[in-house]
Scaffold this motif. Sequence first.
Motif, PDB file in Angstrom:
ATOM      1  N   GLU A 118     -44.061 -23.127 -31.274  1.00  0.00           N
ATOM      2  CA  GLU A 118     -42.948 -22.880 -32.186  1.00  0.00           C
ATOM      3  C   GLU A 118     -41.855 -23.925 -32.007  1.00  0.00           C
ATOM      4  OE1 GLU A 118     -39.015 -21.132 -33.277  1.00  0.00           O
ATOM      5  OE2 GLU A 118     -39.781 -21.468 -31.237  1.00  0.00           O
ATOM      6  N   SER A 161     -42.176 -19.874 -27.507  1.00  0.00           N
ATOM      7  CA  SER A 161     -43.490 -20.500 -27.595  1.00  0.00           C
ATOM      8  C   SER A 161     -43.344 -22.008 -27.662  1.00  0.00           C
ATOM      9  CB  SER A 161     -44.232 -19.984 -28.837  1.00  0.00           C
ATOM     10  OG  SER A 161     -45.312 -20.813 -29.176  1.00  0.00           O
ATOM     11  N   LEU A 208     -53.260 -21.905 -27.931  1.00  0.00           N
ATOM     12  CA  LEU A 208     -52.079 -21.096 -28.257  1.00  0.00           C
ATOM     13  C   LEU A 208     -50.990 -21.962 -28.870  1.00  0.00           C
ATOM     14  CD1 LEU A 208     -50.594 -18.399 -28.138  1.00  0.00           C
ATOM     15  CD2 LEU A 208     -49.803 -19.027 -25.850  1.00  0.00           C
ATOM     16  N   THR A 209     -50.773 -23.148 -28.309  1.00  0.00           N
ATOM     17  CA  THR A 209     -49.746 -24.041 -28.850  1.00  0.00           C
ATOM     18  C   THR A 209     -50.068 -24.440 -30.282  1.00  0.00           C
ATOM     19  OG1 THR A 209     -49.327 -24.917 -26.623  1.00  0.00           O
ATOM     20  CG2 THR A 209     -48.539 -26.214 -28.471  1.00  0.00           C
ATOM     21  N   GLY A 239     -49.874 -17.640 -34.333  1.00  0.00           N
ATOM     22  CA  GLY A 239     -49.953 -17.210 -32.937  1.00  0.00           C
ATOM     23  C   GLY A 239     -49.163 -15.962 -32.645  1.00  0.00           C
ATOM     24  N   VAL A 240     -48.278 -16.051 -31.667  1.00  0.00           N
ATOM     25  CA  VAL A 240     -47.517 -14.902 -31.196  1.00  0.00           C
ATOM     26  C   VAL A 240     -46.492 -14.495 -32.258  1.00  0.00           C
ATOM     27  CG1 VAL A 240     -47.849 -15.465 -28.774  1.00  0.00           C
ATOM     28  CG2 VAL A 240     -45.915 -16.456 -30.009  1.00  0.00           C
ATOM     29  N   GLY A 275     -41.413 -19.725 -22.564  1.00  0.00           N
ATOM     30  CA  GLY A 275     -42.617 -20.133 -23.273  1.00  0.00           C
ATOM     31  C   GLY A 275     -43.709 -20.621 -22.339  1.00  0.00           C
ATOM     32  N   SER A 320     -47.439 -19.006 -22.044  1.00  0.00           N
ATOM     33  CA  SER A 320     -48.616 -19.862 -22.217  1.00  0.00           C
ATOM     34  C   SER A 320     -49.572 -19.736 -21.042  1.00  0.00           C
ATOM     35  CB  SER A 320     -48.175 -21.322 -22.385  1.00  0.00           C
ATOM     36  OG  SER A 320     -47.404 -21.496 -23.545  1.00  0.00           O
ATOM     37  N   ASP A 360     -49.539 -21.386 -32.615  1.00  0.00           N
ATOM     38  CA  ASP A 360     -48.112 -21.137 -32.807  1.00  0.00           C
ATOM     39  C   ASP A 360     -47.488 -22.198 -33.703  1.00  0.00           C
ATOM     40  OD1 ASP A 360     -48.111 -18.858 -31.270  1.00  0.00           O
ATOM     41  OD2 ASP A 360     -47.594 -19.895 -29.425  1.00  0.00           O
ATOM     42  N   THR A 372     -40.830 -14.827 -30.432  1.00  0.00           N
ATOM     43  CA  THR A 372     -41.364 -14.981 -29.085  1.00  0.00           C
ATOM     44  C   THR A 372     -41.245 -16.442 -28.650  1.00  0.00           C
ATOM     45  OG1 THR A 372     -42.973 -13.230 -29.533  1.00  0.00           O
ATOM     46  CG2 THR A 372     -43.393 -14.620 -27.618  1.00  0.00           C
ATOM     47  N   ALA A 381     -50.013 -10.967 -29.389  1.00  0.00           N
ATOM     48  CA  ALA A 381     -50.665 -11.785 -28.361  1.00  0.00           C
ATOM     49  C   ALA A 381     -51.958 -11.127 -27.887  1.00  0.00           C
ATOM     50  CB  ALA A 381     -49.717 -11.997 -27.186  1.00  0.00           C
TER      51      ALA A 381
END
Length: 344
Positions: A297, A294, A278-279, A287-288, A141, A145, A282, A292, A205
């Motif tokens: 997540e 993360s 992104l965090t 997000g992704v 992850g 990132s 997710d 995936t 992504a």
Amino acid sequence: MSSVSLSPSQRAWLRFRRNRLGYWSLLIFCTLFVLSLGAELISNDKPLLARHHGQWYVPILHNVPETAFGGDFATPTDYLDPFIQQQFATEGNFALYPPNPYHHSTINYFAKEPNPSAPSRDNWLGTDDRGRDVAARLLYGFRISVLFALALTLIGVLLGVVTGAIQGFFAGKTDLLAQRFIEVWSSMPELYLLIIFAAMFDPSAVRLVVLLSLFGWMGLSDYVRAEFLRNRKLDYVRAAEAMGLSSWQIIWRHVLPNSLTPVVTFLPFRMSAAILALTSLDFLGLGVPPGTPSLGELLAQGKNNIDAWWISLSTFAVLVITLLLLTFMGDALRDALDPRKAEK
């Protein structure tokens, strides 16, 4: 070498190195990033090298059927199976496992405790609610990132520099029209657009980078525009115009190199913002793609499993350390490029 003979970039690098906090943050961050690029060699459920009955295998590169190691089925080998590990423990056979024998997608079916299980000798940071190793998912992850942040930062810098340079150098109606467009574009509801796209398309992504890049360039564009507006009337630009250089030659050769200070200074801070973005996405499920590895997540799992404190604590630690390293680097870079702190 005396300071008089050094170029401005060399003097800036020396000032950066004298900031020990920022310099060591750069070294630590680069080391962690390089290690994460080789995550498959550090955390994987497949041996790096194996030998069985005189035959050599490289399982990390090639799928080997279970029958090659005395199994009954021609399916991909589960190297965490006690039977397979017993085969490698016999005389003349061996398997070289990575330091952490779990991939980010590996489910530990042989865990001694129900999932999520607490940290143990088998799973250093415990497992998540699906039995996957938390340390492996943090490592992978972190790589995703940082790569995401690099891609978003590079695209944002490119768009911001181009638009800011055009506005600042040509000014007039070009600047006026571009500023009105930016005002309208910046008023678009970015989060709502993300929700709409998440409902219309499968998570990706690449799509996320493209969508966030549409909005991430505007802040940097203002700084570049201001630098170009200040530098376009200086004597060296007028001299270049008198020599017959075109506007694009002047921009590329003369004005741009002298206007990149805010661009370079804000790079670590833009990467921090991209990692946080992104965090957050997710964490919200925008997000992704699912599955995936993360950081967001994992934070969501920690929220849903309050008793599994190791998930939230380890993820929070990785996120805080990453952002602190980038912040220290940004502060040191800003001081190194500050003309008021330049050596006399």
